[in-house]
Design an enzyme around this catalytic site. Structure first.
Site, PDB file in Angstrom:
ATOM      1  CB  CYS A 135      -0.896  -0.015   1.228  1.00  0.00           C
ATOM      2  SG  CYS A 135       0.019  -0.275   2.739  1.00  0.00           S
TER       3      CYS A 135
HETATM    4  C1  LIG Z   1       0.205  -5.173   2.740  1.00  0.00           C
HETATM    5  S1  LIG Z   1       1.270  -6.513   2.901  1.00  0.00           S
HETATM    6  C2  LIG Z   1       0.081  -7.838   2.925  1.00  0.00           C
HETATM    7  C3  LIG Z   1      -0.229  -8.349   4.316  1.00  0.00           C
HETATM    8  C4  LIG Z   1      -1.181  -9.520   4.339  1.00  0.00           C
HETATM    9  N1  LIG Z   1      -2.362  -9.300   3.545  1.00  0.00           N
HETATM   10  C5  LIG Z   1      -1.604  -9.808   5.773  1.00  0.00           C
HETATM   11  O1  LIG Z   1      -2.775  -9.620   6.120  1.00  0.00           O
HETATM   12  O2  LIG Z   1      -0.757 -10.249   6.561  1.00  0.00           O
HETATM   13  C6  LIG Z   1       1.948  -6.656   1.289  1.00  0.00           C
HETATM   14  C7  LIG Z   1       2.973  -7.767   1.132  1.00  0.00           C
HETATM   15  O3  LIG Z   1       3.373  -7.874  -0.237  1.00  0.00           O
HETATM   16  C8  LIG Z   1       4.729  -8.297  -0.263  1.00  0.00           C
HETATM   17  N2  LIG Z   1       5.286  -7.968  -1.588  1.00  0.00           N
HETATM   18  C9  LIG Z   1       5.674  -6.743  -2.031  1.00  0.00           C
HETATM   19  N3  LIG Z   1       6.124  -6.835  -3.290  1.00  0.00           N
HETATM   20  C10 LIG Z   1       6.020  -8.131  -3.664  1.00  0.00           C
HETATM   21  C11 LIG Z   1       6.339  -8.835  -4.857  1.00  0.00           C
HETATM   22  N4  LIG Z   1       6.848  -8.207  -5.915  1.00  0.00           N
HETATM   23  N5  LIG Z   1       6.117 -10.173  -4.885  1.00  0.00           N
HETATM   24  C12 LIG Z   1       5.604 -10.817  -3.808  1.00  0.00           C
HETATM   25  N6  LIG Z   1       5.284 -10.191  -2.648  1.00  0.00           N
HETATM   26  C13 LIG Z   1       5.486  -8.866  -2.576  1.00  0.00           C
HETATM   27  C14 LIG Z   1       5.361  -7.531   0.883  1.00  0.00           C
HETATM   28  O4  LIG Z   1       6.556  -8.153   1.310  1.00  0.00           O
HETATM   29  C15 LIG Z   1       4.230  -7.551   1.936  1.00  0.00           C
HETATM   30  O5  LIG Z   1       4.409  -8.606   2.834  1.00  0.00           O
END
Ligand SMILES: C[S@@+](CC[C@H](N)C(=O)[O-])C[C@H]1O[C@@H](n2cnc3c(N)ncnc32)[C@H](O)[C@@H]1O
Length: 357
Positions: A79
């Protein structure tokens, strides 16, 4: 043992430590998840399941066959580019673009339904992107509903407003409605019940003490400094120091807690809240334990990034109800079709054939 075959299946994206998934776990069969942060993935694996694949979704999505089909896809793309506290680059930012990566996966794989979660900024400053997403989902065959939900209205001891985009494939004829919240708020006092002052042990192998994830190993500024600034306030020096109020739900926890613990101070102790306290403020049950070895800053980050448990659970139930109705209708239609087919066949047969049949 529960029969997981009958539960609708889920693929989870941007899964972090699995706080969103925790709300879906009981009513759905989560078969696949993806996260690129290895530390968050360790916690996911230990609390949700071994189905987590560590890797960059941009790489994985180059070959869509690597992503299994499932009834629903759930995920909260990062986000930071839509957050007023973050970089605010919008959909053009490296992280903002990931909402479109997720869109492209849904477009290609066509699950029955999907959940996309993001910060409230997506429905405010970045409303244009939200409108574009809605329209794009409509164009590829989804009925889409959008709502900003405040976790405090669902029984989480935290004011946390997040945007949820829920889509159902329009051939299913569903009529999804967001669950309603209420105004009976749970307070910080309710949330911290039974938690004593945490240990202040630094040794990593002592992190899992009597109450797992309940340690306070870091203070910056120091407890003495915090005390001094509260007793002798000086202009500007207390900027950023923020205490939780025992009698209210917490204000919004963010991933920043890993760095700016000073913004998340215990109501009357001169320290930042522990990871367990943060998990309690997300409504997460104490059975969720972040494993030994995940660095403390990563523990705070995965909690601050998560979806409040009670909101995830309420959405999971509302979506399950829709899918169950769809399954019932499909069964009714197919048995009706079966009946029609038999009737048509019978009409083609002669009286003698029928006697022999
Ligand atoms: C907002 S968090 C999601 C948290 C999850 N929905 C929860 O309730 O625990 C977004 C996640 O996306 C991961 N992320 C960011 N870029 C990514 C990518 N290119 N590929 C896979 N994961 C990614 C981050 O490491 C982070 O853990």
């Amino acid at each position: 043992m529960q029969n997981t075959n009958k539960k609708p299946t889920v693929c989870s994206f941007f899964s972090g430590g699995g706080l969103l998934d925790l709300g879906f776990k009981d009513d759905f069969n989560i078969i696949w998840a993806n996260e690129f942060n290895t530390e968050a993935a360790k916690s996911y694996q230990s609390n949700i399941g071994d189905h987590i694949v560590v890797g960059n979704i941009n790489e994985i999505a180059k070959d869509m066959s690597k992503i299994p089909n499932a009834d629903i896809y759930i995920g909260g793309p990062p986000c930071i580019d839509f957050s007023s506290n973050g970089a605010n680059r919008g959909e053009k930012g490296v992280n903002g673009q990931l909402t479109w990566t997720y869109f492209n996966i849904i477009k290609a794989k066509k699950p029955k339904a999907f959940v996309m979660e993001n910060v409230a900024g997506l429905a405010q400053k970045h409303k244009g992107t939200l409108e574009k997403l809605k329209q794009s989902f409509n164009e590829v065959g989804y009925d889409v509903q959008v709502e900003t939900l405040n976790s405090a209205e669902f029984g989480t001891p935290q004011q946390r407003k997040r945007v949820f985009i829920i889509g159902f494939r329009n051939d299913l004829g569903t009529s999804f409605e967001f669950p309603n919240g209420n105004t009976h708020f749970v307070t910080v006092k309710d949330a911290f019940k039974g938690l004593s002052s945490p240990q202040t042990i630094k040794a990593r192998d002592k992190v899992l003490g009597d109450i797992p994830n309940h340690t306070a190993t870091w203070t910056n500024p120091s407890p003495e400094r915090i005390k001094d600034l509260y007793i002798n306030p000086r202009p500007n020096q207390r900027v950023g120091l923020k205490r939780l109020d025992w009698d209210k739900p917490s204000y919004t926890l963010t991933a920043h807690i890993a760095k700016d613990g000073r913004e998340f101070l215990h109501p009357d102790e001169d320290r930042r809240i522990s990871v367990r306290e943060a998990l309690r403020l997300m409504g997460v049950p104490d059975s969720y334990i972040i494993p030994r070895g995940v660095p403390l800053n990563q523990q705070y980050t995965l909690v601050g990034n998560g979806v409040a448990y009670q909101v995830a659970k309420a959405l999971a139930i509302a979506i399950r109800v829709q899918l169950t109705n769809v399954d019932k209708q499909i069964k009714q239609v197919s048995s009706l079709n079966g009946y029609k087919a038999k009737k048509e066949k019978a009409e083609q047969l002669s009286f003698d054939d029928l006697l022999l049949a």
